[in-house]
Design a protein around this motif. Structure first.
Motif, PDB file in Angstrom:
ATOM      1  N   GLY A   1      84.796  21.329  16.330  1.00  0.00           N
ATOM      2  CA  GLY A   1      84.874  21.456  17.817  1.00  0.00           C
ATOM      3  C   GLY A   1      84.082  22.148  18.576  1.00  0.00           C
ATOM      4  O   GLY A   1      83.033  23.315  17.909  1.00  0.00           O
ATOM      5  N   ILE A   2      83.964  22.065  19.706  1.00  0.00           N
ATOM      6  CA  ILE A   2      83.081  22.807  20.671  1.00  0.00           C
ATOM      7  C   ILE A   2      83.459  23.293  21.902  1.00  0.00           C
ATOM      8  O   ILE A   2      84.602  22.813  22.294  1.00  0.00           O
ATOM      9  CB  ILE A   2      81.635  22.147  21.040  1.00  0.00           C
ATOM     10  N   GLY A   3      82.985  24.379  22.447  1.00  0.00           N
ATOM     11  CA  GLY A   3      83.747  24.622  23.831  1.00  0.00           C
ATOM     12  C   GLY A   3      82.785  24.509  24.885  1.00  0.00           C
ATOM     13  O   GLY A   3      81.603  24.180  24.736  1.00  0.00           O
TER      14      GLY A   3
ATOM     15  N   VAL B   1      82.231  17.148  25.077  1.00  0.00           N
ATOM     16  CA  VAL B   1      83.303  17.748  24.487  1.00  0.00           C
ATOM     17  C   VAL B   1      84.306  16.785  24.242  1.00  0.00           C
ATOM     18  O   VAL B   1      85.003  16.896  22.976  1.00  0.00           O
ATOM     19  CB  VAL B   1      83.814  18.852  25.649  1.00  0.00           C
ATOM     20  N   ILE B   2      84.700  15.907  25.094  1.00  0.00           N
ATOM     21  CA  ILE B   2      85.721  14.728  24.680  1.00  0.00           C
ATOM     22  C   ILE B   2      85.416  14.258  23.229  1.00  0.00           C
ATOM     23  O   ILE B   2      86.131  13.705  22.373  1.00  0.00           O
ATOM     24  CB  ILE B   2      85.977  13.739  25.749  1.00  0.00           C
TER      25      ILE B   2
ATOM     26  N   ASN C   1      85.428  16.980  20.256  1.00  0.00           N
ATOM     27  CA  ASN C   1      86.885  17.453  19.955  1.00  0.00           C
ATOM     28  C   ASN C   1      87.825  16.511  19.815  1.00  0.00           C
ATOM     29  O   ASN C   1      88.812  16.567  18.905  1.00  0.00           O
ATOM     30  CB  ASN C   1      87.197  18.357  21.133  1.00  0.00           C
ATOM     31  N   LEU C   2      88.130  15.515  20.702  1.00  0.00           N
ATOM     32  CA  LEU C   2      89.154  14.439  20.676  1.00  0.00           C
ATOM     33  C   LEU C   2      88.824  13.088  19.754  1.00  0.00           C
ATOM     34  O   LEU C   2      89.583  12.951  18.794  1.00  0.00           O
ATOM     35  CB  LEU C   2      89.434  14.402  22.094  1.00  0.00           C
ATOM     36  N   ILE C   3      87.816  12.548  20.329  1.00  0.00           N
ATOM     37  CA  ILE C   3      87.373  11.254  19.514  1.00  0.00           C
ATOM     38  C   ILE C   3      86.847  11.790  18.023  1.00  0.00           C
ATOM     39  O   ILE C   3      87.388  10.784  17.167  1.00  0.00           O
ATOM     40  CB  ILE C   3      86.414  10.530  20.097  1.00  0.00           C
ATOM     41  N   GLY C   4      86.224  12.720  17.778  1.00  0.00           N
ATOM     42  CA  GLY C   4      85.825  13.379  16.508  1.00  0.00           C
ATOM     43  C   GLY C   4      87.211  13.581  15.466  1.00  0.00           C
ATOM     44  O   GLY C   4      87.245  13.090  14.419  1.00  0.00           O
ATOM     45  N   THR C   5      88.060  14.002  16.310  1.00  0.00           N
ATOM     46  CA  THR C   5      89.381  14.223  15.307  1.00  0.00           C
ATOM     47  C   THR C   5      90.098  13.034  15.083  1.00  0.00           C
ATOM     48  O   THR C   5      90.512  12.830  13.776  1.00  0.00           O
ATOM     49  CB  THR C   5      90.463  15.360  16.124  1.00  0.00           C
ATOM     50  N   PHE C   6      90.084  12.102  15.937  1.00  0.00           N
ATOM     51  CA  PHE C   6      90.643  10.994  15.877  1.00  0.00           C
ATOM     52  C   PHE C   6      90.149   9.961  14.594  1.00  0.00           C
ATOM     53  O   PHE C   6      90.516   9.479  13.783  1.00  0.00           O
ATOM     54  CB  PHE C   6      90.883   9.828  16.979  1.00  0.00           C
TER      55      PHE C   6
ATOM     56  N   GLN D   1      88.043  25.539  32.217  1.00  0.00           N
ATOM     57  CA  GLN D   1      88.102  24.909  30.972  1.00  0.00           C
ATOM     58  C   GLN D   1      88.567  23.384  30.963  1.00  0.00           C
ATOM     59  O   GLN D   1      89.377  22.984  30.327  1.00  0.00           O
ATOM     60  CB  GLN D   1      89.362  25.795  30.101  1.00  0.00           C
ATOM     61  N   ILE D   2      88.422  22.692  31.885  1.00  0.00           N
ATOM     62  CA  ILE D   2      88.776  21.358  32.257  1.00  0.00           C
ATOM     63  C   ILE D   2      88.508  20.392  30.845  1.00  0.00           C
ATOM     64  O   ILE D   2      89.256  19.670  30.573  1.00  0.00           O
ATOM     65  CB  ILE D   2      88.353  20.781  33.672  1.00  0.00           C
ATOM     66  N   ALA D   3      87.246  20.501  30.593  1.00  0.00           N
ATOM     67  CA  ALA D   3      86.736  19.672  29.471  1.00  0.00           C
ATOM     68  C   ALA D   3      87.272  20.120  28.281  1.00  0.00           C
ATOM     69  O   ALA D   3      88.162  19.334  27.547  1.00  0.00           O
ATOM     70  CB  ALA D   3      85.524  19.660  29.439  1.00  0.00           C
ATOM     71  N   TYR D   4      87.527  21.285  27.806  1.00  0.00           N
ATOM     72  CA  TYR D   4      87.850  21.820  26.623  1.00  0.00           C
ATOM     73  C   TYR D   4      89.493  21.630  26.576  1.00  0.00           C
ATOM     74  O   TYR D   4      90.075  21.080  25.515  1.00  0.00           O
ATOM     75  CB  TYR D   4      87.600  23.331  26.516  1.00  0.00           C
TER      76      TYR D   4
END
Length: 257
Positions: free
Chosen positions: A86-88, A109-110, A113-118, A158-161
């Motif tokens: 993940g990144i910040g 970031v999405i 962090n998110l799509i990469g996790t899925f 922190q809207i994106a994170y």
């Protein structure tokens, strides 16, 4: 579930929380696959732990599939997927000068962090599904995802994170329900302020850390990566832990800034 004799893949495994997790699982007898973009550090750690390195950008389907294939190729049954890549990013939705938050870093970031996790969760779980159950309950494996307390109370900028980590929290229950059919449990950890190399070293870094620690309830310090890894291992080993989001934060509750 016992990780001894099993394969475990850890995204972001070359440093920080991922590295600590790789060390803990390897010490427990798992063959670890370090899936990371840092080739030099990842290879060195994999060699040290008797594991495998797979250069992996979690956004890339082919690279994630190759990392999972590398885990399967160890000859050990793939039982564990840990998402810690993940990144910040910190930018206000509208800056003080009136300019809007740039869209590209938000997407990045999405994506990571998110799509990469899925991406790793879905491909890893598909590989776990091909293994034999380990017990009479039909259990085959465990997925541990890493979110953040920022998913629950993100600070200014922190809207994106927060959106990316909140998405991970939001996936936990439906993913656990989806993967129950193949005997895979899913849990998510929300770390607070953890002492990793991201904060740097030296006097200025230490002063910054003191400010971060101020709202922690107890113990009055930053969390340790090894403590995070201990929690990962505990969640793997406790067969009744499923579909849960666990705060790991020393009681901190973030203020707006």
């Amino acid at each position: 579930m016992d990780v001894n004799g099993a394969a475990a893949i850890i995204s972001g495994g070359a440093s920080g929380l991922g590295e600590a997790t790789a060390r803990a699982l390897a010490a427990a007898g798992a063959t670890v696959v370090i899936a990371d973009v840092n080739e030099e550090r990842g290879k060195a750690l994999a060699d040290e732990l008797g594991g495998v390195f797979a250069k992996t950008d979690v956004r890339d389907e082919a690279q994630v599939q190759a990392a999972v294939d590398a885990a399967v190729a160890t000859g050990k049954p793939l039982r564990v997927v840990v998402n810690s890549a993940g990144i910040g990013w910190a930018t206000r939705t509208v800056a003080r000068d009136g300019s809007p938050h740039p869209l590209e870093p938000y997407k990045t970031v999405i994506d990571i962090n998110l799509i990469g996790t899925f991406n790793l969760m879905r491909i890893g779980a598909a590989a776990i599904a091909k293994t034999e159950p380990v017990d009479e309950d039909g259990q085959r494996g465990v997925v541990i995802n890493t979110a953040s307390v920022a998913a629950l109370e993100g600070q200014t900028g922190q809207i994106a994170y927060s959106a990316s980590k909140g998405g991970i929290v939001g996936m936990t229950i439906p993913a656990a329900r989806d993967l129950a059919a193949i005997g895979v449990r899913v849990n998510t950890i929300c770390p607070g302020i953890i002492d990793t190399p991201i904060y740097g070293q030296g006097e200025m870094a230490e002063e910054f850390k003191k400010k971060l620690v101020a709202p922690v309830v107890f113990p009055k310090r930053m969390g340790q990566a090894a403590e995070f890894a201990h929690l990962v291992k505990a969640l793997i080993e406790n067969d009744y832990m499923n579909a849960e989001t666990i705060r790991f934060d020393g009681g901190i509750r973030f203020q707006p800034k």
